[in-house]
Design a protein around this motif. Structure first.
Motif, PDB file in Angstrom:
ATOM      1  N   SER A  19      79.356 139.019   2.434  1.00  0.00           N
ATOM      2  CA  SER A  19      78.555 140.223   2.198  1.00  0.00           C
ATOM      3  C   SER A  19      79.257 141.421   2.819  1.00  0.00           C
ATOM      4  N   TYR A  20      78.926 142.601   2.319  1.00  0.00           N
ATOM      5  CA  TYR A  20      79.459 143.859   2.873  1.00  0.00           C
ATOM      6  C   TYR A  20      78.261 144.751   3.173  1.00  0.00           C
ATOM      7  N   THR A  21      78.243 145.338   4.392  1.00  0.00           N
ATOM      8  CA  THR A  21      77.119 146.176   4.805  1.00  0.00           C
ATOM      9  C   THR A  21      77.633 147.491   5.381  1.00  0.00           C
ATOM     10  N   SER A  22      76.990 148.595   5.001  1.00  0.00           N
ATOM     11  CA  SER A  22      77.323 149.913   5.534  1.00  0.00           C
ATOM     12  C   SER A  22      76.068 150.477   6.216  1.00  0.00           C
ATOM     13  N   PHE A  23      76.205 150.890   7.490  1.00  0.00           N
ATOM     14  CA  PHE A  23      75.087 151.438   8.262  1.00  0.00           C
ATOM     15  C   PHE A  23      75.241 152.953   8.400  1.00  0.00           C
ATOM     16  N   ASN A  24      74.123 153.626   8.677  1.00  0.00           N
ATOM     17  CA  ASN A  24      74.204 155.079   8.891  1.00  0.00           C
ATOM     18  C   ASN A  24      74.537 155.415  10.340  1.00  0.00           C
ATOM     19  N   LYS A  25      74.564 154.390  11.190  1.00  0.00           N
ATOM     20  CA  LYS A  25      74.948 154.561  12.583  1.00  0.00           C
ATOM     21  C   LYS A  25      75.837 153.414  12.996  1.00  0.00           C
ATOM     22  N   ASN A  26      76.585 153.655  14.078  1.00  0.00           N
ATOM     23  CA  ASN A  26      77.407 152.565  14.608  1.00  0.00           C
ATOM     24  C   ASN A  26      76.526 151.542  15.312  1.00  0.00           C
ATOM     25  N   LEU A  27      76.698 150.279  14.953  1.00  0.00           N
ATOM     26  CA  LEU A  27      75.932 149.185  15.556  1.00  0.00           C
ATOM     27  C   LEU A  27      76.879 148.146  16.109  1.00  0.00           C
ATOM     28  N   VAL A  28      76.325 147.309  17.008  1.00  0.00           N
ATOM     29  CA  VAL A  28      77.129 146.211  17.537  1.00  0.00           C
ATOM     30  C   VAL A  28      77.414 145.239  16.402  1.00  0.00           C
ATOM     31  N   LEU A  29      78.635 144.754  16.317  1.00  0.00           N
ATOM     32  CA  LEU A  29      79.067 143.886  15.219  1.00  0.00           C
ATOM     33  C   LEU A  29      78.259 142.600  15.163  1.00  0.00           C
ATOM     34  N   THR A  30      78.044 141.984  16.343  1.00  0.00           N
ATOM     35  CA  THR A  30      77.311 140.718  16.432  1.00  0.00           C
ATOM     36  C   THR A  30      76.326 140.806  17.576  1.00  0.00           C
ATOM     37  N   PRO A  31      75.332 139.899  17.633  1.00  0.00           N
ATOM     38  CA  PRO A  31      74.482 139.835  18.827  1.00  0.00           C
ATOM     39  C   PRO A  31      75.351 139.633  20.072  1.00  0.00           C
ATOM     40  N   LEU A  32      74.990 140.276  21.175  1.00  0.00           N
ATOM     41  CA  LEU A  32      75.794 140.171  22.393  1.00  0.00           C
ATOM     42  C   LEU A  32      75.766 138.746  22.933  1.00  0.00           C
ATOM     43  N   TYR A  33      76.924 138.188  23.096  1.00  0.00           N
ATOM     44  CA  TYR A  33      77.016 136.842  23.663  1.00  0.00           C
ATOM     45  C   TYR A  33      77.857 136.864  24.958  1.00  0.00           C
ATOM     46  N   PRO A  86      78.698 143.093  28.567  1.00  0.00           N
ATOM     47  CA  PRO A  86      79.676 144.164  28.326  1.00  0.00           C
ATOM     48  C   PRO A  86      80.085 144.831  29.646  1.00  0.00           C
ATOM     49  N   SER A  87      81.245 145.419  29.639  1.00  0.00           N
ATOM     50  CA  SER A  87      81.763 146.166  30.813  1.00  0.00           C
ATOM     51  C   SER A  87      82.632 147.300  30.285  1.00  0.00           C
ATOM     52  N   PRO A  88      82.961 148.266  31.174  1.00  0.00           N
ATOM     53  CA  PRO A  88      83.825 149.380  30.704  1.00  0.00           C
ATOM     54  C   PRO A  88      85.147 148.870  30.165  1.00  0.00           C
ATOM     55  N   LYS A  89      85.660 147.773  30.779  1.00  0.00           N
ATOM     56  CA  LYS A  89      86.932 147.247  30.288  1.00  0.00           C
ATOM     57  C   LYS A  89      86.769 146.399  29.012  1.00  0.00           C
ATOM     58  N   ASN A  90      85.576 145.914  28.829  1.00  0.00           N
ATOM     59  CA  ASN A  90      85.342 145.031  27.679  1.00  0.00           C
ATOM     60  C   ASN A  90      84.052 145.460  26.960  1.00  0.00           C
ATOM     61  N   PRO A  91      84.096 146.651  26.328  1.00  0.00           N
ATOM     62  CA  PRO A  91      82.885 147.160  25.671  1.00  0.00           C
ATOM     63  C   PRO A  91      82.615 146.359  24.379  1.00  0.00           C
ATOM     64  N   PRO A  92      81.369 146.288  23.934  1.00  0.00           N
ATOM     65  CA  PRO A  92      81.068 145.607  22.665  1.00  0.00           C
ATOM     66  C   PRO A  92      81.612 146.418  21.495  1.00  0.00           C
ATOM     67  N   PRO A  93      81.993 145.757  20.419  1.00  0.00           N
ATOM     68  CA  PRO A  93      82.530 146.475  19.244  1.00  0.00           C
ATOM     69  C   PRO A  93      81.405 147.154  18.465  1.00  0.00           C
ATOM     70  N   PHE A  94      81.552 148.487  18.267  1.00  0.00           N
ATOM     71  CA  PHE A  94      80.602 149.224  17.459  1.00  0.00           C
ATOM     72  C   PHE A  94      81.236 149.547  16.101  1.00  0.00           C
ATOM     73  N   ASP A  95      80.456 149.309  15.049  1.00  0.00           N
ATOM     74  CA  ASP A  95      80.968 149.553  13.692  1.00  0.00           C
ATOM     75  C   ASP A  95      79.849 150.078  12.810  1.00  0.00           C
ATOM     76  N   SER A  96      80.236 150.929  11.857  1.00  0.00           N
ATOM     77  CA  SER A  96      79.269 151.409  10.860  1.00  0.00           C
ATOM     78  C   SER A  96      79.395 150.625   9.545  1.00  0.00           C
ATOM     79  N   ARG A  97      80.452 149.889   9.428  1.00  0.00           N
ATOM     80  CA  ARG A  97      80.665 149.053   8.238  1.00  0.00           C
ATOM     81  C   ARG A  97      81.161 147.688   8.686  1.00  0.00           C
ATOM     82  N   LYS A  98      80.631 146.639   8.030  1.00  0.00           N
ATOM     83  CA  LYS A  98      81.115 145.312   8.397  1.00  0.00           C
ATOM     84  C   LYS A  98      81.062 144.381   7.188  1.00  0.00           C
ATOM     85  N   ALA A  99      81.895 143.362   7.202  1.00  0.00           N
ATOM     86  CA  ALA A  99      81.905 142.304   6.189  1.00  0.00           C
ATOM     87  C   ALA A  99      81.633 140.982   6.890  1.00  0.00           C
ATOM     88  N   VAL A 100      80.824 140.151   6.247  1.00  0.00           N
ATOM     89  CA  VAL A 100      80.499 138.828   6.790  1.00  0.00           C
ATOM     90  C   VAL A 100      80.878 137.775   5.748  1.00  0.00           C
TER      91      VAL A 100
END
Length: 430
Positions: free
Chosen positions: A67-81, A84-98
């Motif tokens: 699937s392909y999804t486009s959001f109107n805002k940047n969201l976390v790619l996946t549920p946080l597992y 997060p830290s400043p050195k390892n921030p979660p990935p934010f994306d407005s478009r994603k493919a699954v």
């Protein structure tokens, strides 16, 4: 002359192929070509394949998806597992493919898969039974048309013989009229009888054409002539109860009705199972690709789901009642079919016994008719008899002869009707 013969031969060869046919050949062609039999065979095979397909539902289903999804805002790619830290921030994306795979395996569905398999197997056997019953019915229809044609052939032969006898009588009367021995009105009476018998011959021939068309329809072939069949007559003494008991275990229509009752019973059990406990195994593995972050993260899961309906607005009771009522209707239909089978057997046995009585009576009547004809002819030729009496005696003799010969074919038809109901062919038919 050679050209004319060649043209005639060409016309004959260019027509539809037609040929003489025996009773056995007609039966075999009808069974081979009649569409109903192939239809029922296809339905039987269809149910058999459906049973195999249902059985494989136990192995579950494996799917690939994307699937392909486009959001109107940047969201976390996946549920946080992870934290997060400043050195390892979660990935934010407005478009994603699954993309990935998932599977579902039914661990337990209340026995519904097994019940559905059983229903399809029963349905396959049902169509086999219906095919066997149709085969016997088609075979009997061929026998009935074929033997009825030959019965009419015997009647036609008797009428032809009667016609020849009348022609000879006409010749004798003409000679007698010229000699002043007979009255001219006697010649008119003979001529009237001749016209009557010729009309009857035409009527018989038209009925034969109809029966030949019936045979062509059943066999799927153009028929030129009907070959003779010798009836081996030997009186039968059937017992209705014994034949009925035998037919209940051998008749394919009865078997098919029993299969319908079994299918209806399985339908009740299936309906109950559909409202029972269900246990499912689900699995999933998906890759999540973010077009902004470039991250490609895989997440998998396995779960077991247990479900049991505790309230369904009374649907279960209504559906079970519906299936039980259907089962009752099939049981009544089976009983009605059994009774109809007994009625058909009774009618066939009574008809056969009646024909057997007629045959014995015709034999006696024929002997008397021949003697009466001989006496009336002698009386007329000596001038002491009447033409009406002689014509009546001749008509009785030829009619009785035709009835006797035709009765043998009628007897064979009724015998084969009983065999079709029993689905057991007499060895002497072969």
């Amino acid at each position: 002359m050679k050209k004319i013969i060649g043209l005639l031969a060409g016309v004959l060869l260019s027509g539809t192929a037609a040929y003489g046919i025996t009773l056995k050949q007609a039966e075999d062609l009808a069974i081979k070509n009649y569409p109903k039999l192939r239809e029922l065979q296809a339905l039987s095979e269809s149910s058999k394949e459906q049973a195999k397909a249902i059985k494989r539902e136990r192995f579950g289903t494996l799917n690939v998806f994307s699937s392909y999804t486009s959001f109107n805002k940047n969201l976390v790619l996946t549920p946080l597992y992870y934290m997060p830290s400043p050195k390892n921030p979660p990935p934010f994306d407005s478009r994603k493919a699954v993309y990935g795979i998932d599977f579902t395996v039914p661990l337990y569905l209340g026995g519904t898969i097994g019940k559905r398999v059983e229903i399809e197997k029963l349905r396959s056997e049902l169509f086999k039974n219906l095919k066997e019953n149709a085969k016997w019915q088609i075979k009997f229809n061929v026998d009935s048309a074929y033997l009825s044609y030959l019965r009419l052939e015997e009647i036609k032969k008797a009428l032809k013989d009667y016609e020849k006898s009348l022609l000879k009588l006409k010749s004798d009367v003409e000679f007698g009229v010229k000699a002043g021995k007979f009255a001219k009105v006697d010649l008119l009476k003979v001529e009237y009888s001749l016209q009557d018998v010729r009309a009857k011959i035409k009527e018989v021939e038209k009925n034969q054409e109809t029966l030949k068309t019936v045979l062509e329809t059943l066999t799927g072939e153009k028929i030129d002539s009907i070959e003779p069949y010798r009836v081996s007559y030997f009186p039968k003494n059937y017992n209705l109860e014994e034949l009925y008991s035998e037919a209940l275990s051998s008749n394919s229509l009865i078997k098919s009705k029993r299969k319908e009752v079994s299918i209806a019973q399985k339908g009740v059990e299936l309906t109950k199972g559909q409202y029972g406990l269900k246990l499912l195994l689900d699995g999933n593995y998906a890759r999540n690709y973010g077009f902004d972050s470039g991250e490609n993260i895989g997440i998998g899961s396995v779960s077991v789901k247990v479900a049991y309906p505790i309230f369904e607005w009374g649907r279960k009771g209504k559906e079970v009642l519906s299936k039980e009522l259907l089962k009752i209707s099939k049981e009544k239909e089976l009983k009605e079919t059994e009774l109809e089978l007994k009625r058909e057997l009774s009618r066939a046995i009574n008809s056969l016994e009646s024909i057997q009585s007629d045959i014995e009576a015709y034999k006696t009547k024929l002997a008397y008719a021949k003697e009466v004809e001989r006496i009336e002819r002698l009386k007329y030729e000596s001038g002491k008899g009447d033409m009406d009496h002689l014509l009546l005696a001749e008509a009785h003799r030829f009619l009785t002869e035709a009835q006797l010969k035709g009765a043998y074919y009628s007897w064979e038809i009724e015998k084969r009707r009983i065999e079709a109901l029993l689905e057991a062919e007499d060895e002497q038919n072969n």
